[in-house]
Motif scaffolding. Structure first.
Motif, short mmCIF file in Angstrom:
data_model
loop_
_atom_site.label_atom_id
_atom_site.label_comp_id
_atom_site.label_asym_id
_atom_site.label_seq_id
_atom_site.Cartn_x
_atom_site.Cartn_y
_atom_site.Cartn_z
N THR A 51 -24.21 -4.35 28.37
CA THR A 51 -23.99 -3.01 28.93
C THR A 51 -22.54 -2.87 29.37
OG1 THR A 51 -24.37 -3.27 31.30
CG2 THR A 51 -26.34 -3.22 29.93
N ASP A 52 -21.99 -1.69 29.18
CA ASP A 52 -20.56 -1.49 29.43
C ASP A 52 -20.19 -1.66 30.90
OD1 ASP A 52 -20.20 -1.00 26.78
OD2 ASP A 52 -20.24 1.19 26.96
N ILE A 53 -21.07 -1.17 31.80
CA ILE A 53 -20.73 -1.27 33.23
C ILE A 53 -20.70 -2.73 33.66
CG2 ILE A 53 -21.52 -0.71 35.57
CD1 ILE A 53 -22.55 1.98 34.43
N ILE A 111 -17.14 4.86 38.00
CA ILE A 111 -18.02 4.11 37.07
C ILE A 111 -17.42 4.14 35.67
CG2 ILE A 111 -20.34 3.94 36.08
CD1 ILE A 111 -21.40 5.28 38.63
N PHE A 112 -16.87 5.29 35.29
CA PHE A 112 -16.27 5.38 33.96
C PHE A 112 -15.07 4.43 33.83
CE2 PHE A 112 -13.74 7.60 30.59
CZ PHE A 112 -14.63 7.32 29.57
N MET A 141 -16.31 1.06 33.20
CA MET A 141 -16.72 0.95 31.79
C MET A 141 -15.50 0.76 30.88
SD MET A 141 -19.72 3.81 31.69
CE MET A 141 -19.96 3.82 29.95
N GLU A 142 -14.43 1.47 31.20
CA GLU A 142 -13.21 1.33 30.39
C GLU A 142 -12.64 -0.07 30.49
OE1 GLU A 142 -10.88 5.49 29.86
OE2 GLU A 142 -10.82 4.62 31.86
N GLU A 161 -18.37 9.27 39.57
CA GLU A 161 -18.44 9.29 38.12
C GLU A 161 -17.17 8.68 37.50
OE1 GLU A 161 -19.49 13.19 36.82
OE2 GLU A 161 -20.09 12.48 34.85
#
Lengths: 416, 144
Positions: free
Chosen positions: B75-77, B25-26, B29-30, B22
């Motif tokens: 999408t952020d990812i 992945i975060f 995204m950042e 988690e």
């Protein structure tokens, strides 16, 4: 987070879950939470065992075999037909045609009933919330025949605009093909009213039952629908199998779908006569093993009882809906008054794909994207949704896990 | 910095995250959120990378003897993924981009983090960046 996530005592969820081996595993180090049931449900042990037993003990091609194995496999195969007949209250077993699934059933009707009865100047009504499989076969038929495809509007809450249906319904309409319960939104459509009104002008009605067969009581006789299609894998059965129910006079009049073995009465180079229903529509060796295993899925549902299943799923849906509504930054897509256990939502500023991947990191399986309903997504002006869909084996504790994950994501997104 | 020294830096950064999926992945995204914005006029059908499930727009041009990339995604990812590639390949010489072995992807276990569909998308992004490098190389040679 919502408290008191107790399991109802009258409905032994532990016993139910014990029947599904796949549920007892970890994904990414977390207990699997399977909320992708609208895409496909998991299979109870008895279905898996029946499939194994078929290949280990009974495998033979069905019908016409003069030996013991062929006789057994034929009997078991036809048992499933009888079970389906009872399951949907069909007047007779020969009105149940085995297909590859819902899509195959719709294509069968389009290619046979459609080609024989729909001409230039005629029209077909579908709705804005249809799955692509209940759009494209009719578009293809319209292109081939010059008929017109008309679309019932959908309201902001994700319900059919029945005024729009009334306006579209005229003498040109030969068929209304409508989803019984929406796969993307969960909306249960007022099919009784649609069928009654369509019949008043002489139009036939096909119900796409992919999402209704496992969640709702389906009585094709009482509904008076002309066709009903669904897939076994949406109701705890194997993939690659489904069925089409049709009214006798329609099935008998319809030309065959595919040519081959089984569907003939007599073949001669001067001409071929066709078999009676249901075999007229079942050319070639069918998916025997999976059809036989499907019977176990129906018995699984019958033994639990549809009422008990519906009551449990409704409770899960209400619990999840209430929980989602309390999370800031979450928007529900599809808020119809009557729904099956499908919960579509968005987290503000986050793409559904990203939400799906983040939830997967917590062991939660949801579906993300347009759910094969692109026109519906365009109507809502979104690319897609995150969809959690619940089945008989799901628990409130699992919903708590989902709500925790979503709440954390919504909060994280606000902090980025 | 060379392509490989940037890759090693990324490997070290991801090592700090440990095996927490988690958080990883975060973090991706950042990284995506920090990617400079792309002009809306560049977000055209032509600039979309084929083979990605998400929409990814990529443009490139020569900057002196180097290649400059610009990208965005819906999408952020995915935006995070392309931002990692840009960090490694931006402002590098075309020949270095073309011969680059992007070992950091395997070293940080990206395949298991993002799954097979997004891995295919990542491969499509790399292919497109190398295609751009080839085009920039040709452009630079013509200018000589």
């Amino acid at each position: 987070m919502i408290q008191n996530a107790n399991i109802k005592s009258s409905f032994d969820l532990k016993l139910i879950r014990d029947q599904f081996p796949i549920l007892h595993q970890e994904v990414n180090g977390k207990d699997l939470v399977y909320f992708d049931n609208a895409a496909t449900t998991q299979k109870p042990k008895r279905v898996i065992e029946a499939l194994n037993k078929y290949y280990e003990v009974d495998n033979a091609n069905i019908h016409r075999g003069a030996h013991a194995l062929a006789d057994r496999s034929t009997r078991y195969f036809e048992h499933t037909r009888a079970s389906i007949c009872q399951f949907i209250n069909s007047p007779s077993e020969d009105q149940i045609i085995f297909t590859k699934g819902t899509t195959d059933g719709i294509n069968l009707v389009a290619a046979t009933f459609g080609r024989a009865n729909i001409k230039k100047g005629d029209s077909i009504i579908i709705s804005h919330m249809e799955h692509h499989s209940n759009i494209v076969p009719w578009q293809m038929l319209c292109e081939a025949t010059g008929a017109t495809l008309k679309v019932i509007k959908v309201t902001a809450s994700g319900e059919l605009d029945m005024n729009s249906f009334d306006e579209l319904l005229d003498k040109s309409v030969k068929l209304v093909s409508i989803v019984h319960a929406s796969n993307a939104l969960g909306t249960i459509n007022p099919v009784e009213e649609i069928i009654q009104k369509a019949h008043q002008i002489g139009a036939k009605v096909l119900l796409d039952g992919a999402q209704s067969a496992s969640h709702l009581l389906v009585d094709v006789h009482a509904l008076d629908c002309d066709f009903y299609v669904c897939s076994a894998h949406k109701l705890y059965g194997p993939t690659g199998v489904g069925f089409l129910y049709g009214k006798r006079e329609l099935l008998e009049e319809m030309p065959p779908y595919q040519g081959g073995g089984e569907m003939i009465k007599e073949v001669d180079f001067a001409g071929t006569t066709y078999n009676t229903i249901p075999f007229k529509f079942e050319a070639g060796t069918p998916n025997i093993g999976d059809v036989i295993a499907f019977n176990e899925a129906i018995q699984f549902i019958n033994e639990l009882g549809k009422d008990a299943i519906m009551s449990h799923e409704n409770e899960l849906l209400a619990y999840a809906t209430e929980g989602m509504e309390s999370i800031p930054g979450v928007r529900l897509i599809g808020t119809a008054a009557k729904k099956v256990s499908v919960l579509s939502f968005l987290i503000e500023g986050m793409h559904p794909f990203d939400v799906g991947m983040m939830l997967d990191a917590r062991g939660i399986a949801v579906r993300t994207g347009h759910h094969c309903t692109q026109p519906l997504m365009k109507l809502f002006n979104i690319e897609g949704t995150v969809r959690a869909s619940f089945a008989v084996y799901n628990t409130k504790n699992e919903i708590d896990t989902l709500l925790e994950g979503v709440a954390k994501l919504a909060k994280m997104k606000q902090s980025v | 910095m060379t392509i490989n020294s940037i890759q090693d830096q990324i490997i070290d950064e991801f090592a700090i995250l440990g095996n927490d999926r988690e958080s990883t992945i975060f973090y991706i995204m950042e990284l995506g959120a920090k990617l400079p914005a792309m002009a809306e006029s560049d977000k055209t059908e032509d600039n979309i990378i084929k083979g990605c499930q998400s929409k990814v727009w990529l443009t490139a041009d020569t900057d002196a003897d180097k290649v400059s990339f610009n990208a965005d995604s819906n999408t952020d990812i995915t935006k995070g993924l392309i931002s990692l590639l840009i960090r490694v390949l931006n402002q590098q010489k075309p020949e270095d981009i073309l011969s680059a072995d992007l070992y950091f992807i395997e070293k940080i276990g990206m395949g298991s983090i993002i799954g097979s569909q997004r891995s295919n998308g990542l491969a499509a992004m790399i292919k497109q960046m190398k295609m751009y490098a080839l085009a920039c190389q040709a452009k630079l040679q013509m200018q000589k």
